[in-house]
Scaffold this active site. Sequence first.
Site, mmCIF file in Angstrom:
data_model
loop_
_atom_site.group_PDB
_atom_site.id
_atom_site.type_symbol
_atom_site.label_atom_id
_atom_site.label_comp_id
_atom_site.label_asym_id
_atom_site.label_seq_id
_atom_site.Cartn_x
_atom_site.Cartn_y
_atom_site.Cartn_z
ATOM 1 N N LYS A 192 0.827 -1.208 0.000
ATOM 2 C CA LYS A 192 0.000 0.000 0.000
ATOM 3 C C LYS A 192 0.866 1.266 0.000
ATOM 4 C CE LYS A 192 -4.022 -2.065 2.293
ATOM 5 N NZ LYS A 192 -5.056 -1.837 3.342
ATOM 6 N N TYR B 55 -12.792 -2.538 -3.931
ATOM 7 C CA TYR B 55 -13.239 -2.704 -2.542
ATOM 8 C C TYR B 55 -14.762 -2.673 -2.420
ATOM 9 C CZ TYR B 55 -8.452 -2.289 -0.775
ATOM 10 O OH TYR B 55 -7.117 -2.516 -0.480
ATOM 11 N N ASN C 143 -2.241 0.020 6.633
ATOM 12 C CA ASN C 143 -1.736 -1.221 7.236
ATOM 13 C C ASN C 143 -0.853 -2.023 6.268
ATOM 14 O OD1 ASN C 143 -3.814 -1.992 5.606
ATOM 15 N ND2 ASN C 143 -4.818 -3.333 7.081
ATOM 16 N N HIS D 5 -2.031 -5.722 1.282
ATOM 17 C CA HIS D 5 -3.306 -6.398 1.013
ATOM 18 C C HIS D 5 -2.986 -7.805 0.530
ATOM 19 C CE1 HIS D 5 -7.155 -7.421 -0.930
ATOM 20 N NE2 HIS D 5 -6.387 -7.900 -1.893
ATOM 21 N N GLU E 106 -8.863 -10.542 -8.522
ATOM 22 C CA GLU E 106 -7.950 -9.438 -8.203
ATOM 23 C C GLU E 106 -6.732 -9.435 -9.135
ATOM 24 O OE1 GLU E 106 -7.184 -9.785 -4.004
ATOM 25 O OE2 GLU E 106 -9.233 -9.195 -3.486
HETATM 26 P P1 RTP Z 1 -6.941 -6.908 2.974
HETATM 27 O O1 RTP Z 1 -8.249 -7.119 2.249
HETATM 28 O O2 RTP Z 1 -6.424 -5.493 2.899
HETATM 29 O O3 RTP Z 1 -5.902 -7.906 2.617
HETATM 30 O O4 RTP Z 1 -7.159 -7.135 4.523
HETATM 31 P P2 RTP Z 1 -8.200 -8.032 5.280
HETATM 32 O O5 RTP Z 1 -8.796 -9.068 4.385
HETATM 33 O O6 RTP Z 1 -7.495 -8.445 6.523
HETATM 34 O O7 RTP Z 1 -9.289 -6.936 5.665
HETATM 35 P P3 RTP Z 1 -10.697 -6.567 5.012
HETATM 36 O O8 RTP Z 1 -11.745 -6.810 6.033
HETATM 37 O O9 RTP Z 1 -10.841 -7.204 3.664
HETATM 38 O O10 RTP Z 1 -10.538 -4.992 4.849
HETATM 39 C C1 RTP Z 1 -9.892 -4.405 3.743
HETATM 40 C C2 RTP Z 1 -9.099 -3.221 4.241
HETATM 41 O O11 RTP Z 1 -10.014 -2.271 4.794
HETATM 42 C C3 RTP Z 1 -9.413 -1.582 5.865
HETATM 43 N N1 RTP Z 1 -10.174 -1.781 7.100
HETATM 44 N N2 RTP Z 1 -10.230 -0.862 8.045
HETATM 45 N N3 RTP Z 1 -11.862 -1.432 11.215
HETATM 46 C C4 RTP Z 1 -11.278 -0.714 10.272
HETATM 47 O O12 RTP Z 1 -10.968 0.446 10.422
HETATM 48 C C5 RTP Z 1 -10.983 -1.392 9.026
HETATM 49 N N4 RTP Z 1 -11.389 -2.609 8.693
HETATM 50 C C6 RTP Z 1 -10.867 -2.856 7.462
HETATM 51 C C7 RTP Z 1 -8.036 -2.178 6.074
HETATM 52 O O13 RTP Z 1 -7.087 -1.328 5.451
HETATM 53 C C8 RTP Z 1 -8.120 -3.512 5.379
HETATM 54 O O14 RTP Z 1 -6.840 -3.915 4.938
HETATM 55 MG MG MG Z 2 -9.760 -8.544 2.568
#
Ligand code: RTP
Ligand code: MG
Length: 186
Positions: free
Chosen positions: A19, A60, A126, A129, A140
């Site tokens: 990112k 997203y 963070n 991804h 993707e």
């Molecule tokens: P990613 O898709 O980025 O690999 O991460 P992930 O599966 O662990 O998380 P996801 O639930 O798919 O969320 C995508 C991105 O959204 C942001 N996010 N912020 N509580 C919050 O503030 C929150 N929750 C999600 C994060 O940047 C996350 O990587």
């Molecule tokens: Mg995710």
Amino acid sequence: MTSIFRSPQALQLTLALIKPDAVAHPLILEAVHQQILSNKFLIVRTRELQWRKEDCRRFYREHEGRFFYQRLVEFMASGPIRAYILAHKDAIQLWRTLMGPTRVFRARHMAPDSIRGSFGLTDTRNTTHGSDSVVSASREIAAFFPDFSEQRWYEEEEPQLRRGPVCYSPEKGIHCAAATESPKAA
Ligand code: RTP
Ligand code: MG
């Protein structure tokens, strides 16, 4: 739709993104790249790009309506990102384990050595991804690498990469099957 033939031992593909918070810091970018290499991923393709907001929104869309959606879209379009197609026998789960928990507070406490535990700044910033399933990975990968044919890769490149030998090009930042010596003519 034709199904892609895969051997049971076939390498799995995932999309990894670095990112803008990490790409902006060359040492962090390099550290994440080294983690990819030291964990024996094969880097199939990589490119650096700046994302348009409409592409972020589409990427997203599953999070549309969540409180962090707009913030995430703005941030992902705010600077260059690096995209990778990574191959490994367990690429999706291994990359997600290396990334660590989504939320940085959790990452720092539960997985301090993970990528997000080490470099994450906030839940939005963070660092990385990773795809969360085989279906997401295909979608993707196609979004970031429209010229990449997964089917052709499984037919032509995957068997060679799996069997080896494989070499890494530091200039291109990707792996490829090493040419084996052709038998000399008598
Ligand atoms: P990613 O898709 O980025 O690999 O991460 P992930 O599966 O662990 O998380 P996801 O639930 O798919 O969320 C995508 C991105 O959204 C942001 N996010 N912020 N509580 C919050 O503030 C929150 N929750 C999600 C994060 O940047 C996350 O990587
Ligand atoms: Mg995710």
